[in-house]
Design a protein around this motif. Structure first.
Motif, PDB file in Angstrom:
ATOM      1  N   MET A   1       0.813  -1.184   0.000  1.00 16.19           N
ATOM      2  CA  MET A   1       0.000   0.000   0.000  1.00 16.19           C
ATOM      3  C   MET A   1       0.861   1.254   0.000  1.00 16.19           C
ATOM      4  N   PHE A   2       1.898   1.284   0.834  1.00 14.44           N
ATOM      5  CA  PHE A   2       2.716   2.486   0.922  1.00 14.44           C
ATOM      6  C   PHE A   2       3.521   2.728  -0.353  1.00 14.44           C
ATOM      7  N   ALA A   3       3.894   1.673  -1.073  1.00 18.00           N
ATOM      8  CA  ALA A   3       4.576   1.854  -2.355  1.00 18.00           C
ATOM      9  C   ALA A   3       3.647   2.565  -3.341  1.00 18.00           C
ATOM     10  N   HIS A   4       2.378   2.183  -3.352  1.00 20.48           N
ATOM     11  CA  HIS A   4       1.401   2.838  -4.225  1.00 20.48           C
ATOM     12  C   HIS A   4       1.219   4.297  -3.824  1.00 20.48           C
ATOM     13  N   VAL A   5       1.111   4.554  -2.538  1.00 23.05           N
ATOM     14  CA  VAL A   5       0.958   5.925  -2.053  1.00 23.05           C
ATOM     15  C   VAL A   5       2.178   6.750  -2.446  1.00 23.05           C
ATOM     16  N   ALA A   6       3.382   6.202  -2.290  1.00 19.92           N
ATOM     17  CA  ALA A   6       4.601   6.935  -2.647  1.00 19.92           C
ATOM     18  C   ALA A   6       4.638   7.236  -4.140  1.00 19.92           C
ATOM     19  N   GLU A   7       4.228   6.271  -4.948  1.00 21.44           N
ATOM     20  CA  GLU A   7       4.241   6.460  -6.404  1.00 21.44           C
ATOM     21  C   GLU A   7       3.288   7.576  -6.834  1.00 21.44           C
ATOM     22  N   HIS A   8       2.218   7.757  -6.092  1.00 23.80           N
ATOM     23  CA  HIS A   8       1.207   8.770  -6.417  1.00 23.80           C
ATOM     24  C   HIS A   8       1.103   9.805  -5.284  1.00 23.80           C
ATOM     25  N   ALA A   9       2.238  10.145  -4.688  1.00 29.26           N
ATOM     26  CA  ALA A   9       2.250  11.015  -3.508  1.00 29.26           C
ATOM     27  C   ALA A   9       1.580  12.358  -3.761  1.00 29.26           C
ATOM     28  N   HIS A  10       1.791  12.937  -4.927  1.00 32.42           N
ATOM     29  CA  HIS A  10       1.180  14.245  -5.215  1.00 32.42           C
ATOM     30  C   HIS A  10      -0.345  14.158  -5.166  1.00 32.42           C
ATOM     31  N   LEU A  11      -0.900  13.066  -5.664  1.00 32.62           N
ATOM     32  CA  LEU A  11      -2.351  12.879  -5.646  1.00 32.62           C
ATOM     33  C   LEU A  11      -2.849  12.645  -4.221  1.00 32.62           C
ATOM     34  N   TYR A  12      -2.188  11.742  -3.496  1.00 29.36           N
ATOM     35  CA  TYR A  12      -2.613  11.453  -2.125  1.00 29.36           C
ATOM     36  C   TYR A  12      -2.436  12.674  -1.218  1.00 29.36           C
ATOM     37  N   ARG A  13      -1.406  13.472  -1.466  1.00 26.73           N
ATOM     38  CA  ARG A  13      -1.201  14.679  -0.658  1.00 26.73           C
ATOM     39  C   ARG A  13      -2.401  15.621  -0.836  1.00 26.73           C
ATOM     40  N   ALA A  14      -2.871  15.743  -2.073  1.00 31.42           N
ATOM     41  CA  ALA A  14      -4.031  16.610  -2.334  1.00 31.42           C
ATOM     42  C   ALA A  14      -5.312  16.016  -1.745  1.00 31.42           C
ATOM     43  N   LEU A  15      -5.481  14.709  -1.864  1.00 28.75           N
ATOM     44  CA  LEU A  15      -6.715  14.068  -1.414  1.00 28.75           C
ATOM     45  C   LEU A  15      -6.805  13.921   0.098  1.00 28.75           C
ATOM     46  N   LEU A  16      -5.674  13.667   0.742  1.00 29.65           N
ATOM     47  CA  LEU A  16      -5.673  13.409   2.178  1.00 29.65           C
ATOM     48  C   LEU A  16      -5.229  14.601   3.011  1.00 29.65           C
ATOM     49  N   GLY A  83       6.219  14.714   3.212  1.00 32.66           N
ATOM     50  CA  GLY A  83       7.130  14.522   2.079  1.00 32.66           C
ATOM     51  C   GLY A  83       7.636  13.103   1.926  1.00 32.66           C
ATOM     52  N   CYS A  84       6.939  12.133   2.473  1.00 36.40           N
ATOM     53  CA  CYS A  84       7.291  10.707   2.372  1.00 36.40           C
ATOM     54  C   CYS A  84       8.717  10.415   2.853  1.00 36.40           C
ATOM     55  N   PRO A  85       9.033  10.773   4.120  1.00 32.86           N
ATOM     56  CA  PRO A  85      10.377  10.481   4.618  1.00 32.86           C
ATOM     57  C   PRO A  85      10.599   8.969   4.719  1.00 32.86           C
ATOM     58  N   GLY A  86      11.774   8.537   4.331  1.00 31.08           N
ATOM     59  CA  GLY A  86      12.067   7.104   4.338  1.00 31.08           C
ATOM     60  C   GLY A  86      11.415   6.417   3.154  1.00 31.08           C
ATOM     61  N   THR A  87      11.601   5.115   3.086  1.00 32.28           N
ATOM     62  CA  THR A  87      11.051   4.338   1.977  1.00 32.28           C
ATOM     63  C   THR A  87       9.719   3.703   2.394  1.00 32.28           C
ATOM     64  N   PRO A  88       8.931   3.284   1.411  1.00 29.02           N
ATOM     65  CA  PRO A  88       7.703   2.561   1.752  1.00 29.02           C
ATOM     66  C   PRO A  88       7.995   1.305   2.577  1.00 29.02           C
ATOM     67  N   GLU A  89       9.103   0.647   2.280  1.00 29.27           N
ATOM     68  CA  GLU A  89       9.465  -0.560   3.028  1.00 29.27           C
ATOM     69  C   GLU A  89       9.775  -0.245   4.492  1.00 29.27           C
ATOM     70  N   GLU A  90      10.467   0.867   4.718  1.00 31.12           N
ATOM     71  CA  GLU A  90      10.769   1.268   6.093  1.00 31.12           C
ATOM     72  C   GLU A  90       9.487   1.613   6.850  1.00 31.12           C
ATOM     73  N   LEU A  91       8.590   2.310   6.178  1.00 28.92           N
ATOM     74  CA  LEU A  91       7.325   2.653   6.825  1.00 28.92           C
ATOM     75  C   LEU A  91       6.521   1.396   7.126  1.00 28.92           C
ATOM     76  N   SER A  92       6.483   0.477   6.180  1.00 28.85           N
ATOM     77  CA  SER A  92       5.772  -0.794   6.395  1.00 28.85           C
ATOM     78  C   SER A  92       6.362  -1.563   7.575  1.00 28.85           C
ATOM     79  N   ALA A  93       7.680  -1.579   7.655  1.00 33.07           N
ATOM     80  CA  ALA A  93       8.339  -2.287   8.761  1.00 33.07           C
ATOM     81  C   ALA A  93       8.016  -1.645  10.109  1.00 33.07           C
ATOM     82  N   THR A  94       7.815  -0.345  10.119  1.00 33.56           N
ATOM     83  CA  THR A  94       7.441   0.347  11.354  1.00 33.56           C
ATOM     84  C   THR A  94       5.985   0.082  11.721  1.00 33.56           C
TER      85      THR A  94
END
Length: 104
Positions: A1-16, A83-94
Motif C-alpha cells: 500500500m505504501f509503495a502505491h501511495v509513494a508512487e502517487h504522492a502528489h495525488l494522495y497529498r491533495a486528497l488526504l 514529504g514521504c520520509p524514508g522508503t515505503p518498506e521502512e514505513l511498512s516495517a514500522t
C-alpha cells in the motif's frame, strides 16, 4: 500500500491533506475496512461460519478492521504531508508490528 501511495504522492497529498475531500477519505476508509475484513476471512481457519460478502455493505461491524483501516489511512496521510520520509518498506516495517498488535 505504501509503495502505491509513494508512487502517487502528489495525488494522495491533495486528497488526504487539509484541503482534501472528507467524502473521499471516508470512501477509502470504508474500502480498506472491507478489504481487511475479507482478507481476515480468507486467512482464518474455516470453522463453517465464514462470511461470504457479495455486497460490501453487507459486512458485519468489524471493529478491528475499521481500527486498522483508519490507522493505515492516517499514517499514509501523515507520511505524504511530511514529504514521504524514508522508503515505503521502512514505513511498512514500522507499521507492521503495530498492526499485528491491534489484531485480535
Amino acid at each position: 500500500m505504501f509503495a502505491h501511495v509513494a508512487e502517487h504522492a502528489h495525488l494522495y497529498r491533495a486528497l488526504l491533506g487539509p484541503d482534501g475531500s472528507a467524502r473521499l477519505q471516508d470512501h477509502l476508509r470504508h474500502r480498506m475496512t472491507v478489504a481487511i475484513h475479507v482478507s481476515k476471512q480468507h486467512t482464518a481457519p474455516d470453522d463453517g461460519d465464514s462470511t461470504h460478502v457479495d455486497d460490501p455493505a453487507d459486512i458485519p461491524h468489524d471493529v478491528p478492521a475499521a481500527f486498522i483501516a483508519g490507522a493505515l489511512l492516517s499514517v499514509a496521510a501523515d507520511w505524504v504531508r511530511r514529504g514521504c520520509p524514508g522508503t515505503p518498506e521502512e514505513l511498512s516495517a514500522t507499521v507492521w508490528p503495530l498492526m499485528v498488535g491491534a489484531s485480535p
